[in-house]
Design an enzyme around this catalytic site. Structure first.
Site: not given
Ligand code: GTR
Length: 392
Positions: A231, A373
């Site tokens: 990320s 995620h």
């Protein structure tokens, strides 16, 4: 009064619309990506020489000036100190070293703490994974009281690689009010420059200092370092690998906007949203592109291309639409052109592959994992297989 209310309401609706996220492929605007193989002077780039001498430096400058800021190259002093070691870590499987890297400049010092495990059974310098850790320090626990898929040291040890990590907060606290209290203390002039680096630039700088350390550690093969980030850490891993060619391979996991995803698509997170939520990540100049992607002289396919001919592993997660899986895959595909100049062909399909179908053959690897995620044991298993194909 009614008129005022009407104006106010219209204004609010327009603002909401500007900030609203698009998750509808049919609403992606028509866009033209800047051509990675055409120079500013409209010269077609058709060979490695022109790429390395003309276009590559041009693109690097574009990212420095417009996105991540310029990375300072020099400092007065660097020192490495092993603060703790255990030759019998992980029940004898690993040699643990906790290293403190002290870098001084301008009468200021920053300390970057590295946790490193080396597989004990291998008697020669080993390749290593280095994680830019943007999550809790417990993920990289030296005592292994926490074992997580985010940094699965045991799995990596068994595969015959060393594994290391440093925490982003050592380099720049991930906070809009305190990000200056790290590497930027060494380079205060950056804070006043519109092309000055901020947090992500500082994390990138720190990863290069860990590489400086690897070059001195006889247990590590510094020519085989795989830089990994998830990320926001994955945005940084791309930016480091683009600049510091000592890194042999780059993993960018679910890195999304201003990571591996194309900004021109305006799908999921946009530049305006990221600059508003995280004003401390990118150079001031990047704000010029808030809601103005058309004006961008670059896009993220060009950042991936800067890493050529070294391998890059890009991932998504199926439920992580915020990070635009389709736009991420398209960026990797576009970067293929530059690998082509080096006569390197990827095995990637023409359109985004099915979920849980990794394409791992270097130089460009990709998968879209089922789920959220995150970075998981599954993701790492694919990174290891790719590193095996490349290094072994
Ligand atoms: C989100 C941010 C993303 C990504 C993510 C993360 O809030 O919008 O760009 O960086 O955080 O780092 O997990």
């Amino acid at each position: 009064m009614k008129k005022l209310l009407f104006v106010l309401l219209t204004f609010m609706l327009v603002s909401i619309d500007l900030i609203a996220q698009n998750y509808d492929e049919s609403k992606v605007p028509i866009y033209t990506l800047p051509n990675v193989l055409e120079s500013k002077n409209k010269k077609k780039i058709a060979n490695v020489k022109d790429w390395e001498n003309i276009r590559r430096p041009e693109i690097l400058t574009l990212f420095e000036e417009n996105v991540y800021g310029k990375t300072p190259k020099s400092f007065d002093k660097i020192n490495f100190k092993v603060k703790n070691e255990n030759k019998n870590a992980m029940n004898g499987k690993a040699y643990l070293k906790e290293v403190e890297i002290a870098v001084s400049n301008n009468n200021e010092t920053v300390l970057i703490n590295v946790v490193l495990f080396v597989p004990s059974r291998i008697k020669k310098p080993v390749p290593a994974f280095l994680l830019i850790n943007n999550r809790g320090k417990n993920n990289t626990s030296p005592t292994r009281d926490t074992i997580s898929g985010f940094w699965p040291a045991e799995q990596v040890m068994d595969a015959g690689y060393a594994i290391a990590a440093f925490h982003v907060n050592d380099a720049a606290p991930d906070d809009k009010n305190t990000f200056q209290n790290g590497v930027l203390r060494l380079y205060p002039e950056q804070l006043n420059a519109d092309n000055g680096m901020k947090a992500i630039g500082s994390w990138a700088w720190a990863a290069s200092r860990v590489m400086d350390y690897f070059e001195t550690d006889k247990h590590i093969d510094a020519s085989k370092i795989i830089l990994t980030g998830h990320s926001r850490g994955g945005k940084a891993s791309l930016w480091v690998a683009a600049q510091d060619t000592r890194f042999a391979m780059c993993v960018t996991n679910c890195s999304g906007n201003t990571g591996a995803a194309l900004s021109h698509r305006r799908f999921g997170e946009t530049i305006e949203v990221i600059n508003t939520t995280f004003p401390h990540w990118f150079a001031n100049n990047y704000k010029k592109f808030n809601n103005n992607e058309k004006a961008l002289p670059l896009d993220q396919h060009m950042l991936i291309a800067l890493i050529a001919p070294r391998p890059v592993y890009v991932t998504n997660a199926s439920q992580d639409l915020w990070a635009d899986p389709v736009g991420t895959f398209k960026a990797v595909k576009e970067a293929e052109k530059v690998y082509g100049l080096y006569q390197l062909q990827s095995s990637l399909p023409d359109s985004p592959p099915a979920i849980n179908t990794p394409f791992i053959k270097p130089p460009l690897a990709y998968h879209n994992r089922e789920g959220k995620h995150d970075m998981t044991f599954y993701d790492w298993a694919q990174f290891i297989k790719t590193a095996d194909l490349y290094f072994k």
